[in-house]
Design a protein around this motif. Structure first.
Motif, PDB file in Angstrom:
ATOM      1  N   MET A  57       3.191 -11.996   2.097  1.00  0.00           N
ATOM      2  CA  MET A  57       3.433 -11.081   3.233  1.00  0.00           C
ATOM      3  C   MET A  57       2.143 -10.896   4.035  1.00  0.00           C
ATOM      4  SD  MET A  57       4.944  -7.213   3.058  1.00  0.00           S
ATOM      5  CE  MET A  57       6.250  -7.658   1.921  1.00  0.00           C
ATOM      6  N   GLU A  58       2.271 -10.809   5.337  1.00  0.00           N
ATOM      7  CA  GLU A  58       1.078 -10.596   6.149  1.00  0.00           C
ATOM      8  C   GLU A  58       0.568  -9.168   6.028  1.00  0.00           C
ATOM      9  OE1 GLU A  58       1.463 -11.558  10.242  1.00  0.00           O
ATOM     10  OE2 GLU A  58       2.335 -13.516   9.811  1.00  0.00           O
ATOM     11  N   GLU A  59      -0.725  -9.038   6.223  1.00  0.00           N
ATOM     12  CA  GLU A  59      -1.302  -7.699   6.179  1.00  0.00           C
ATOM     13  C   GLU A  59      -0.760  -6.870   7.340  1.00  0.00           C
ATOM     14  OE1 GLU A  59      -5.631  -5.504   5.880  1.00  0.00           O
ATOM     15  OE2 GLU A  59      -5.477  -7.675   5.653  1.00  0.00           O
ATOM     16  N   GLN A  60      -0.440  -5.621   7.030  1.00  0.00           N
ATOM     17  CA  GLN A  60       0.114  -4.736   8.054  1.00  0.00           C
ATOM     18  C   GLN A  60      -1.001  -3.964   8.727  1.00  0.00           C
ATOM     19  OE1 GLN A  60       3.570  -4.732   8.528  1.00  0.00           O
ATOM     20  NE2 GLN A  60       3.322  -6.483   7.177  1.00  0.00           N
ATOM     21  N   ASN A  61      -0.731  -3.518   9.948  1.00  0.00           N
ATOM     22  CA  ASN A  61      -1.737  -2.775  10.692  1.00  0.00           C
ATOM     23  C   ASN A  61      -1.709  -1.285  10.424  1.00  0.00           C
ATOM     24  OD1 ASN A  61      -2.960  -4.942  11.929  1.00  0.00           O
ATOM     25  ND2 ASN A  61      -1.414  -5.027  13.539  1.00  0.00           N
ATOM     26  N   ASN A  62      -0.539  -0.763   9.952  1.00  0.00           N
ATOM     27  CA  ASN A  62      -0.519   0.675   9.729  1.00  0.00           C
ATOM     28  C   ASN A  62      -1.416   1.047   8.559  1.00  0.00           C
ATOM     29  OD1 ASN A  62       1.527  -0.807   8.521  1.00  0.00           O
ATOM     30  ND2 ASN A  62       2.644   1.019   7.931  1.00  0.00           N
ATOM     31  N   LYS A  63      -2.075   2.192   8.685  1.00  0.00           N
ATOM     32  CA  LYS A  63      -3.140   2.548   7.750  1.00  0.00           C
ATOM     33  C   LYS A  63      -2.592   2.925   6.373  1.00  0.00           C
ATOM     34  CE  LYS A  63      -7.330   5.210   7.263  1.00  0.00           C
ATOM     35  NZ  LYS A  63      -8.573   5.523   7.939  1.00  0.00           N
ATOM     36  N   ILE A  64      -3.244   2.397   5.362  1.00  0.00           N
ATOM     37  CA  ILE A  64      -2.895   2.717   3.980  1.00  0.00           C
ATOM     38  C   ILE A  64      -3.466   4.093   3.652  1.00  0.00           C
ATOM     39  CG2 ILE A  64      -3.211   2.031   1.573  1.00  0.00           C
ATOM     40  CD1 ILE A  64      -3.982  -0.824   2.866  1.00  0.00           C
ATOM     41  N   SER A  65      -2.628   4.938   3.068  1.00  0.00           N
ATOM     42  CA  SER A  65      -3.108   6.258   2.645  1.00  0.00           C
ATOM     43  C   SER A  65      -2.540   6.553   1.265  1.00  0.00           C
ATOM     44  CB  SER A  65      -2.707   7.334   3.654  1.00  0.00           C
ATOM     45  OG  SER A  65      -1.327   7.268   3.931  1.00  0.00           O
ATOM     46  N   VAL A  66      -3.435   6.932   0.366  1.00  0.00           N
ATOM     47  CA  VAL A  66      -3.092   7.037  -1.055  1.00  0.00           C
ATOM     48  C   VAL A  66      -3.352   8.451  -1.556  1.00  0.00           C
ATOM     49  CG1 VAL A  66      -3.713   6.232  -3.372  1.00  0.00           C
ATOM     50  CG2 VAL A  66      -3.633   4.606  -1.467  1.00  0.00           C
ATOM     51  N   LEU A  69      -6.664  -5.277  -4.553  1.00  0.00           N
ATOM     52  CA  LEU A  69      -6.206  -6.670  -4.437  1.00  0.00           C
ATOM     53  C   LEU A  69      -4.852  -6.741  -3.744  1.00  0.00           C
ATOM     54  CD1 LEU A  69      -7.137  -8.351  -7.844  1.00  0.00           C
ATOM     55  CD2 LEU A  69      -8.118  -8.795  -5.582  1.00  0.00           C
ATOM     56  N   ARG A  70      -3.936  -5.834  -4.128  1.00  0.00           N
ATOM     57  CA  ARG A  70      -2.594  -5.831  -3.532  1.00  0.00           C
ATOM     58  C   ARG A  70      -2.615  -5.351  -2.093  1.00  0.00           C
ATOM     59  NH1 ARG A  70       1.593  -5.447  -7.005  1.00  0.00           N
ATOM     60  NH2 ARG A  70       2.870  -5.353  -5.153  1.00  0.00           N
ATOM     61  N   PHE A  71      -3.414  -4.331  -1.831  1.00  0.00           N
ATOM     62  CA  PHE A  71      -3.501  -3.831  -0.458  1.00  0.00           C
ATOM     63  C   PHE A  71      -4.085  -4.897   0.469  1.00  0.00           C
ATOM     64  CE2 PHE A  71      -3.702   0.747  -2.178  1.00  0.00           C
ATOM     65  CZ  PHE A  71      -2.371   0.975  -1.887  1.00  0.00           C
ATOM     66  N   LYS A  72      -4.996  -5.697  -0.074  1.00  0.00           N
ATOM     67  CA  LYS A  72      -5.606  -6.761   0.736  1.00  0.00           C
ATOM     68  C   LYS A  72      -4.549  -7.737   1.232  1.00  0.00           C
ATOM     69  CE  LYS A  72     -10.357  -8.044  -0.324  1.00  0.00           C
ATOM     70  NZ  LYS A  72     -11.197  -8.857  -1.199  1.00  0.00           N
ATOM     71  N   THR A  73      -3.579  -8.054   0.385  1.00  0.00           N
ATOM     72  CA  THR A  73      -2.573  -9.040   0.784  1.00  0.00           C
ATOM     73  C   THR A  73      -1.375  -8.394   1.474  1.00  0.00           C
ATOM     74  OG1 THR A  73      -1.625  -8.940  -1.429  1.00  0.00           O
ATOM     75  CG2 THR A  73      -3.154 -10.726  -0.983  1.00  0.00           C
ATOM     76  N   ASP A  74      -0.929  -7.241   0.981  1.00  0.00           N
ATOM     77  CA  ASP A  74       0.326  -6.654   1.460  1.00  0.00           C
ATOM     78  C   ASP A  74       0.130  -5.449   2.388  1.00  0.00           C
ATOM     79  OD1 ASP A  74       1.422  -8.550  -0.140  1.00  0.00           O
ATOM     80  OD2 ASP A  74       2.252  -7.172  -1.614  1.00  0.00           O
ATOM     81  N   ALA A 131      -0.182  -1.788   3.962  1.00  0.00           N
ATOM     82  CA  ALA A 131       0.497  -0.515   3.683  1.00  0.00           C
ATOM     83  C   ALA A 131       1.906  -0.722   3.123  1.00  0.00           C
ATOM     84  CB  ALA A 131       0.563   0.323   4.950  1.00  0.00           C
ATOM     85  N   ASN A 132       2.425  -1.948   3.220  1.00  0.00           N
ATOM     86  CA  ASN A 132       3.769  -2.225   2.666  1.00  0.00           C
ATOM     87  C   ASN A 132       3.744  -2.582   1.192  1.00  0.00           C
ATOM     88  OD1 ASN A 132       5.113  -1.676   5.003  1.00  0.00           O
ATOM     89  ND2 ASN A 132       5.181  -3.815   5.684  1.00  0.00           N
ATOM     90  N   ALA A 133       2.587  -2.597   0.569  1.00  0.00           N
ATOM     91  CA  ALA A 133       2.501  -2.980  -0.852  1.00  0.00           C
ATOM     92  C   ALA A 133       3.380  -2.079  -1.703  1.00  0.00           C
ATOM     93  CB  ALA A 133       1.045  -2.888  -1.313  1.00  0.00           C
ATOM     94  N   LYS A 134       4.141  -2.730  -2.600  1.00  0.00           N
ATOM     95  CA  LYS A 134       5.008  -1.971  -3.536  1.00  0.00           C
ATOM     96  C   LYS A 134       4.573  -2.293  -4.944  1.00  0.00           C
ATOM     97  CE  LYS A 134       8.002  -0.362  -0.399  1.00  0.00           C
ATOM     98  NZ  LYS A 134       7.018  -0.327   0.697  1.00  0.00           N
ATOM     99  N   PHE A 135       4.631  -1.306  -5.812  1.00  0.00           N
ATOM    100  CA  PHE A 135       4.125  -1.474  -7.177  1.00  0.00           C
ATOM    101  C   PHE A 135       5.202  -1.205  -8.209  1.00  0.00           C
ATOM    102  CE2 PHE A 135       0.675  -0.561  -4.345  1.00  0.00           C
ATOM    103  CZ  PHE A 135      -0.257  -1.508  -4.691  1.00  0.00           C
TER     104      PHE A 135
END
Ligand code: 4NP
Length: 165
Positions: A1-10, A154-159, A161-165
Motif C-alpha cells: 500500500m502506498e504511504e498516505q498523506n493524512n497524519k498518523i496520530s497515536v 516499520l508499518r507506518f513507514k509502508t502503510d 495512517a491506514n496501517a492496521k494491526f
C-alpha cells in the motif's frame, strides 16, 4: 500500500497513565524521530487516578537510562474526543482494551488494538503492569514497548495512517 498523506496520530492507553503508556509514548517518539517519521503521540489512562501528574519516578528513570526524557508528560484520562482525534489507539493490556471498547462511539475514527499486536507472534499479549513491581519490571516494560514502537514505525513507514494491526 502506498504511504498516505493524512497524519498518523497515536494514543497509548494503560490504567494509570504514569507507567506503561508514557513509556510507550516516549519509545515511539524516539523511534519515529530516529526513522524520520512525522507523527503525533500522546498517552492516557482508562482511570483518572493520576490526572495532571508526571510519570512514576521509576518510569522516568527507566526511560532516561534508555536515552528518553518523559518527565514532561502529564496524566490524562481517556476521553470521548480521543476516538475522533487519533488514527490509532493502542491498549497496553486486555483489561484496558475492554475499558476502551466500552467507551468507543459507533463512529470512532481510530483503529483500536492491543499494542503487542504490532509484533509478529505476540498478538493478544499484554504488557504487564510494573506499578507494583521493581526496577527490573520497569526495564522489561521498556524493552517491550520499545520493540513494539520499532514495529509500529516499520508499518507506518509502508502503510502510513491506514496501517492496521
Ligand atoms: P500504569 O500503572 O497503568 O502502567 O500507569 C499503574 C499506575 C497506577 C495505578 C495502577 C497502575 N494505580 O492504581 O494508581
Amino acid at each position: 500500500m502506498e504511504e498516505q498523506n493524512n497524519k498518523i496520530s497515536v494514543l497509548f492507553v494503560c490504567l494509570g497513565n504514569i507507567c506503561r503508556s508514557p513509556m510507550a509514548e516516549g519509545a515511539l517518539v524516539k523511534a519515529a524521530t530516529d526513522a524520520g517519521i512525522d507523527l503525533h503521540v500522546e498517552s492516557a489512562g482508562t482511570a483518572g487516578y493520576h490526572i495532571g501528574e508526571p510519570p512514576d519516578p521509576r518510569a522516568i528513570a527507566t526511560a532516561r537510562a534508555n536515552g528518553v526524557d518523559i518527565s514532561a508528560a502529564r496524566g490524562q484520562q481517556l476521553a470521548p474526543q480521543h476516538f475522533h482525534e487519533f488514527t490509532h489507539i493502542f491498549a497496553l493490556d486486555s483489561a484496558n482494551l475492554a475499558g476502551i471498547k466500552a467507551h468507543t462511539p459507533r463512529n470512532a475514527a481510530a483503529h483500536i488494538t492491543m499494542l503487542l499486536d504490532a509484533i509478529d507472534g505476540r498478538k493478544g499479549e499484554a504488557v504487564p503492569d510494573p506499578y507494583y513491581g521493581d526496577e527490573s519490571d520497569f526495564e522489561a516494560c521498556w524493552n517491550m514497548v520499545s520493540e513494539a514502537a520499532d514495529a509500529l514505525v516499520l508499518r507506518f513507514k509502508t502503510d502510513g495512517a491506514n496501517a492496521k494491526f
